[in-house]
Write an enzyme that holds these catalytic residues in place. Structure first.
Site, PDB file in Angstrom:
ATOM      1  CG  HIS A  33     -21.222  24.099  17.159  1.00 39.50           C
ATOM      2  ND1 HIS A  33     -20.478  23.099  17.754  1.00 39.50           N
ATOM      3  CD2 HIS A  33     -20.412  24.627  16.203  1.00 39.50           C
ATOM      4  CE1 HIS A  33     -19.289  23.029  17.195  1.00 39.50           C
ATOM      5  NE2 HIS A  33     -19.227  23.933  16.237  1.00 39.50           N
ATOM      6  CG  ASP A  63     -21.679  20.859  19.944  1.00 40.45           C
ATOM      7  OD1 ASP A  63     -22.609  21.140  19.175  1.00 40.45           O
ATOM      8  OD2 ASP A  63     -20.518  21.287  19.788  1.00 40.45           O
ATOM      9  CG  ASN A 145     -11.002  21.187  11.285  1.00 40.23           C
ATOM     10  OD1 ASN A 145     -10.375  22.199  11.013  1.00 40.23           O
ATOM     11  ND2 ASN A 145     -10.657  19.983  10.855  1.00 40.23           N
ATOM     12  CB  SER A 146     -17.351  22.252  14.236  1.00 43.27           C
ATOM     13  OG  SER A 146     -16.607  23.108  15.059  1.00 43.27           O
TER      14      SER A 146
END
Length: 335
Positions: A33, A63, A145-146
């Site tokens: 994402h 993901d 942070n992803s």
């Protein structure tokens, strides 16, 4: 302090998100994402250097995206080594490294300093959609942070942080964050380095198998249905079998079963232990392609056809955000 410095040198700024280098020749991970549909990107390292990177493979359901940094011949990168997420227990300290809210700016020395947060492992073996068997942590994780690393205090990579649980549509840390486990990543990494199937990898499932919520006495989980001619039927499952274990992992309910199975790619052979009539049997089964959790559709067909797009969404203030796209769905085919 040593772990923090170690993490920073291996961190990658990836657009509006984060990433981490996992090999000296420039393989790096981020979230699907974060990367979106892009086939290439420009990444920035902690020391301020920027490089082009190409997409090798992506996992829309789980993901995760794998990129290769393209540098000159002989260029070597600092990288993190993988740790054993199976060895994690609640209460163990971990650190999360990322770029929350895009706050990192160049310092006087020209370096970029991502944020480092300290927390503990709150729980293990959680299932959150495509995060099949993830780590729950209270280390502060926010948008940005992803794709960043979750590390043990000895600097080992045990997860990639991504999702957070929120309330009242506030996309800010609530003390509940989730990371894809290193075990799941390592299961997929060899195939992802090869490019997968047309740039994508698929998760597995035991097609044609329906389980109760829990098993008798909280031990194992009961099989309530087996579709004739399905992979489950061909593997030898029978109604009222009690599923006890998938490979070396015990299962006590269907959530744990689905979580463990989902950490393996399609086509993987797993060994499932069942109890039948007082005896325990090991049933090998090759995993079919994951197609979601609508396991009852072949037992109770809808009274009339329903429209189907193939996405999972979450509400935000700006509208709805797509958080999952089913493989082979009209949504995936539309891009």
């Amino acid at each position: 302090e040593e772990c923090s410095a170690y993490a920073l040198s291996r961190f990658v700024f990836f657009g509006g998100g984060s990433g981490v280098i996992i090999s000296e020749d420039g393989w790096c991970l981020t979230h699907h994402h974060v990367a979106g549909a892009r086939k290439s990107a420009r990444v920035t390292l902690h020391d301020g250097r920027t490089f082009p990177a190409r997409l090798a493979c992506t996992d829309p359901v789980g993901d995760l995206s794998l990129f290769k940094i393209e540098a000159g011949e002989g260029v070597k990168f600092p990288f993190v080594e993988f740790g054993d997420s199976d060895a994690l227990e609640p209460g163990r300290y971990v650190i999360a490294c990322g770029n929350p809210f895009g706050l990192a700016l160049p310092a006087k020395d020209g370096k970029l300093h991502p944020s480092v947060t300290l927390g503990i492992v709150s729980a293990v073996h959680r299932r959150q959609g495509g995060y099949f068997d993830c780590i729950q942590t209270d280390a502060a994780v926010n948008p940005g942070n992803s794709g960043g690393p979750l590390l043990t205090l000895d600097g080992r990579l045990v997860g990639i942080t991504g999702r957070i649980s929120t309330r009242f549509f506030h996309r800010a840390n609530s003390g509940v964050g989730y990371a894809i486990s290193s075990r799941q990543i390592l299961n997929f990494l060899p195939e992802m380095k090869k490019g997968g199937d047309d740039g994508k990898v698929s998760h597995g499932q035991v097609a044609g198998l329906v389980l109760a919520v829990t098993g008798p006495g909280g031990e194992g989980v009961r099989v309530t249905g087996v579709r004739s001619g399905s992979p489950a039927g061909e593997a030898g499952f029978r109604r009222d079998d009690i599923v006890l274990q998938v490979n070396q992992y015990p299962v006590r309910n269907n959530e744990l079963f689905l979580g463990v199975i989902g950490t393996y790619p399609m086509g993987t052979e797993v060994k499932i232990r069942v109890r039948r009539g007082g005896k325990e049997l090991d049933l090998p089964v090759i995993l079919d392609r994951y197609a979601g959790t609508d396991l009852w559709s072949w037992i109770v067909p809808p009274s009339r056809p329903r429209s189907y797009l193939g996405v999972t969404v979450e509400p935000t203030k700006a509208g709805v955000e797509i958080v999952d796209v089913r493989p082979g769905s009209p949504a995936e085919e539309a891009g």
